[in-house]
Enzyme design. Structure first.
Site, PDB file in Angstrom:
ATOM      1  N   ARG A 190       4.784 -12.906   9.796  1.00 20.16           N
ATOM      2  CA  ARG A 190       5.395 -11.586   9.634  1.00 20.16           C
ATOM      3  C   ARG A 190       6.724 -11.547  10.362  1.00 20.16           C
ATOM      4  NH1 ARG A 190       1.541  -7.514   8.361  1.00 20.16           N
ATOM      5  NH2 ARG A 190       2.712  -5.730   9.103  1.00 20.16           N
ATOM      6  N   LYS A 250       3.950   0.402   9.502  1.00 18.29           N
ATOM      7  CA  LYS A 250       4.064   1.692   8.833  1.00 18.29           C
ATOM      8  C   LYS A 250       3.398   2.810   9.623  1.00 18.29           C
ATOM      9  CE  LYS A 250       3.032  -0.004   4.775  1.00 18.29           C
ATOM     10  NZ  LYS A 250       2.207  -0.027   3.575  1.00 18.29           N
ATOM     11  N   GLU A 282       0.877  -1.162   0.000  1.00 21.53           N
ATOM     12  CA  GLU A 282       0.000   0.000   0.000  1.00 21.53           C
ATOM     13  C   GLU A 282       0.920   1.219   0.000  1.00 21.53           C
ATOM     14  OE1 GLU A 282      -3.451   1.923   2.830  1.00 21.53           O
ATOM     15  OE2 GLU A 282      -2.746  -0.099   3.264  1.00 21.53           O
TER      16      GLU A 282
HETATM   17  P1  ATP Z   1       2.316  -2.327   7.887  1.00 24.43           P
HETATM   18  O1  ATP Z   1       1.558  -2.967   8.997  1.00 24.43           O
HETATM   19  O2  ATP Z   1       3.752  -2.132   8.160  1.00 24.43           O
HETATM   20  O3  ATP Z   1       1.659  -1.106   7.369  1.00 24.43           O
HETATM   21  P2  ATP Z   1       1.137  -3.693   5.759  1.00 24.43           P
HETATM   22  O4  ATP Z   1       0.914  -5.143   5.708  1.00 24.43           O
HETATM   23  O5  ATP Z   1      -0.031  -2.826   5.976  1.00 24.43           O
HETATM   24  O6  ATP Z   1       2.290  -3.415   6.762  1.00 24.43           O
HETATM   25  P3  ATP Z   1       1.489  -3.416   3.006  1.00 24.43           P
HETATM   26  O7  ATP Z   1       1.999  -2.282   2.225  1.00 24.43           O
HETATM   27  O8  ATP Z   1       0.046  -3.754   2.881  1.00 24.43           O
HETATM   28  O9  ATP Z   1       1.857  -3.155   4.490  1.00 24.43           O
HETATM   29  O10 ATP Z   1       2.372  -4.713   2.788  1.00 24.43           O
HETATM   30  C1  ATP Z   1       2.683  -5.254   1.543  1.00 24.43           C
HETATM   31  C2  ATP Z   1       3.043  -6.699   1.732  1.00 24.43           C
HETATM   32  O11 ATP Z   1       4.111  -6.829   2.654  1.00 24.43           O
HETATM   33  C3  ATP Z   1       1.874  -7.490   2.294  1.00 24.43           C
HETATM   34  O12 ATP Z   1       1.714  -8.646   1.500  1.00 24.43           O
HETATM   35  C4  ATP Z   1       2.291  -7.841   3.686  1.00 24.43           C
HETATM   36  O13 ATP Z   1       1.846  -9.110   4.028  1.00 24.43           O
HETATM   37  C5  ATP Z   1       3.805  -7.791   3.623  1.00 24.43           C
HETATM   38  N1  ATP Z   1       4.370  -7.392   4.909  1.00 24.43           N
HETATM   39  C6  ATP Z   1       4.142  -6.241   5.566  1.00 24.43           C
HETATM   40  N2  ATP Z   1       4.785  -6.231   6.747  1.00 24.43           N
HETATM   41  C7  ATP Z   1       5.438  -7.417   6.845  1.00 24.43           C
HETATM   42  C8  ATP Z   1       6.293  -8.019   7.825  1.00 24.43           C
HETATM   43  N3  ATP Z   1       6.581  -7.393   8.964  1.00 24.43           N
HETATM   44  N4  ATP Z   1       6.782  -9.250   7.577  1.00 24.43           N
HETATM   45  C9  ATP Z   1       6.491  -9.879   6.431  1.00 24.43           C
HETATM   46  N5  ATP Z   1       5.707  -9.379   5.463  1.00 24.43           N
HETATM   47  C10 ATP Z   1       5.187  -8.159   5.657  1.00 24.43           C
HETATM   48 MG    MG Z   2      -1.675  -3.154   4.594  1.00 19.96          MG
END
Ligand code: ATP
Ligand code: MG
Length: 590
Positions: free
Chosen positions: A267, A277, A39
């Site tokens: 994760r 984020k 995102e």
């Molecule tokens: P955040 O909670 O940091 O905002 P998010 O999942 O909302 O993370 P996205 O931009 O939606 O962030 O993430 C893109 C991809 O990265 C998703 O498929 C998510 O599963 C993966 N991802 C995000 N954070 C992690 C993590 N800590 N470990 C492994 N994969 C991750």
């Molecule tokens: Mg997300």
């Protein structure tokens, strides 16, 4: 671009569960297609790096392709700055979106088409329950929900209302489109999830075209299917959404070219830092750090600026392995990976962080010697550079004690040490100021002991010290970093509650409120910030450090790995401490 692994054992390791699934599919002749769906509402962090290495890495390994898809279903927060930064970080990590670059907003028309189709087929309905009512009707984990009174309205009525939602006839929150699944399902995600909500927000790509936006749980499987994704790999918090993912794919199958499969993995969380984020944004917005690329941040841009290499991150991801259980990885493991990589690549120089002046009393004031030093002890191909030796030089304050502590084998009166790459010197005394602080140390040089000469192998008990001669000392700034968090107690529940997002169309607004209001419990971690995460010192360094470009990694002998910062000027080079030399992780492992 091929991914290299620093780990010799990587090939012999047994395949992880994910790789087994992908390999089995590839063996059956399935064209492997993955995607990485960030995102664009912030910079990528090292958790994302795990997902990137898995998605791009597996596709690469099994002859498939990986797409980059920006998940821009939330019109409020996306920014082109983030889009560019994300692309840059993926390339830096060594990957490329061989399958293409897409945006979830590319599929708004298709999503709308599917939504109308569902309404006609009695699979979706326009609801009029407000936020509180929806919550009340939803039930709880132990209590089933109940049907909305609007659930069974005629399809034509829903279709008419849905079209008018799209035309902008209603206020935000007045109507939603919900999938008609099962209000009694034990999985709350399946209790008639919201598929569309009204939002009068301009989208950075589609402009004013839409005032209704699809929810992630609806748009994501559709995007996957449209791109022909074979394996939709995501983190564990999506596990309870998998039945909905499958439901969406199943019920739009006639309109979609592929049938993707969602598989979850754990994760990555790390000690002494935050990862989500939202929290990282709070640090940036609140001015707790200097920006997304502050070297203390676990963002890829921050790690890069600190001097961490892409190879070290890929090695780290391969070493932590892949599992279905959440765990928190010790930051020291990443440090060990960085050391392993930079140990081979970084040129060695001498820098003194806390200078103490040494005068060599038997060395002529106007006599200097140019010494040639190898850039790397094991890699002659990395060349050499020169340093000047003269009557006055600097050593570390901590390398001198007027009255030596027990076992202290560095400089003290009457004791001999070697100045690295130069001579053995014997300390004869020191000068102190009115407060008793040592301001100068006096030594005599053993003129026959120059490194590389015949007398050089004379054994002494003293250590070899690093030094910088006053003749060519360049003042510089060293930025020494320590972890962001004072302790690990803020790490509980790092995962954002995305389950809520699927069942509550208003959730995004709440998230925004939370961002704006940092005093909420979510932001308790701010109270646990390490007040000493950055220490700035002024030291002296060899001229070599002046010439090298920002981004260059160096090993400061006996001190650590450092990386030249873009803040450097011609007058004042700035170096970030990437990592110290001591391998705390290896020690802990023993
Ligand atoms: P955040 O909670 O940091 O905002 P998010 O999942 O909302 O993370 P996205 O931009 O939606 O962030 O993430 C893109 C991809 O990265 C998703 O498929 C998510 O599963 C993966 N991802 C995000 N954070 C992690 C993590 N800590 N470990 C492994 N994969 C991750
Ligand atoms: Mg997300």
């Amino acid at each position: 671009m091929a991914i290299e692994t620093n780990e010799p054992a990587a090939k012999e390791k047994s395949l992880n569960f994910l790789e087994e699934i992908v390999k089995e599919a590839a063996d059956r002749g399935v064209a492997i297609q993955t995607r990485f769906p960030p995102e664009p509402n912030g910079y990528l962090h090292i958790g994302h790096a795990k997902s990137i290495c898995i998605n791009f890495g597996l596709a690469q390994k099994y002859g498939g392709k990986c797409n980059l898809r920006f998940d821009d279903t939330n019109p409020a927060k996306e920014d082109t700055e983030f889009v560019e930064a994300i692309k840059n970080d993926i390339h830096w990590l060594g990957f490329d979106w061989t399958g293409g670059l897409y945006y979830a907003s590319d599929y708004y028309d298709k999503c709308y088409e599917i939504a109308e189709d569902w309404i006609r087929r009695g699979l979706a309905y326009v609801d009029e329950l407000n936020k509180e009512q929806m919550r009340e009707y939803r039930g709880t984990l132990t209590k089933p929900g109940k049907n909305s009174p609007w659930r069974d309205r005629p399809a034509e009525e829903s279709l008419d209302l849905f079209r008018r939602m799209r035309a902008g006839e209603f206020a935000e929150g007045q109507y939603t489109l919900r999938a008609k699944i099962d209000m009694a399902s034990p999985n709350i995600v399946m209790r008639d999830p919201t598929m569309y909500r009204i939002l009068y927000k301009e989208h950075w790509r589609t402009g004013k075209k839409w005032c209704i936006y699809p929810m992630y749980d609806f748009a994501h499987p559709i995007g996957d299917a449209l791109e022909g994704i074979s394996h939709s790999l995501c983190s564990l918090e999506y596990e309870i959404h998998r039945p909905l993912y499958d439901w969406v794919v199943e019920h739009s199958q006639s309109m979609l070219p592929a049938r993707p499969r969602q598989i979850e993995f754990a994760r990555l969380n790390m000690t002494r830092t935050v990862m989500s984020k939202r929290k990282l944004r709070a640090l940036v917005m609140g001015g707790y750090v200097k920006g997304w690329d502050d070297p203390r941040m676990p963002t890829l841009s921050g790690l890069r600026r600190r001097g961490c290499t892409a190879a070290a991150i890929r090695d780290f991801v391969s070493r932590i392995g892949l599992s279905k259980a959440d765990s928190t990885v010790d930051t020291a493991l990443l440090d060990a990976c960085i050391r392993d990589d930079l140990g081979e690549k970084a040129a060695r120089v001498m820098a003194v962080l806390h200078p103490l002046k040494v005068v060599l009393t038997n060395w002529d004031a106007d006599k200097t010697l140019t010494l040639t030093v190898e850039n790397h002890p094991k890699h002659p191909e990395m060349g050499s550079h020169t340093v000047t030796f003269g009557r006055e030089l600097y050593i570390e304050q901590e390398d001198f004690m007027e009255v030596p502590a027990k076992k202290f084998q560095r400089m003290y009166p009457g004791f001999e040490v070697r100045l690295n790459g130069a001579y053995i010197v014997k300390c004869e005394g020191c000068k102190k100021d009115e407060n008793g602080n040592v301001t100068e140390v006096y030594c005599t040089v053993d003129m026959d002991s120059l490194s590389g000469s015949e007398g050089a192998d004379r054994k002494i008990k003293g250590k070899t010290l690093h030094w910088v001669s006053a003749a060519d000392a360049v003042p510089f700034e060293a930025r020494l970093y320590d972890p962001l968090l004072a302790d690990d107690s803020a790490l509980e529940d790092e995962t954002e509650p995305i389950a809520e997002d699927a069942v509550d169309a208003e959730e995004t607004e709440e998230a925004e409120e939370a961002d704006a209001n940092l005093s909420r419990a979510d932001y308790d971690f701010l109270k646990k910030l390490n007040q000493h995460s950055l220490t700035v010192v002024r030291g002296v360094i060899e001229p070599y450090a002046k010439e090298c470009a920002p981004g260059t990694a160096l090993q400061f002998l006996r001190t650590g790995y450092f990386c030249k910062d873009p803040d450097s000027t011609a007058e004042l080079p700035v170096f970030n401490r990437t990592v110290g030399l001591r391998d705390a992780f290896a020690k802990a492992a023993k």
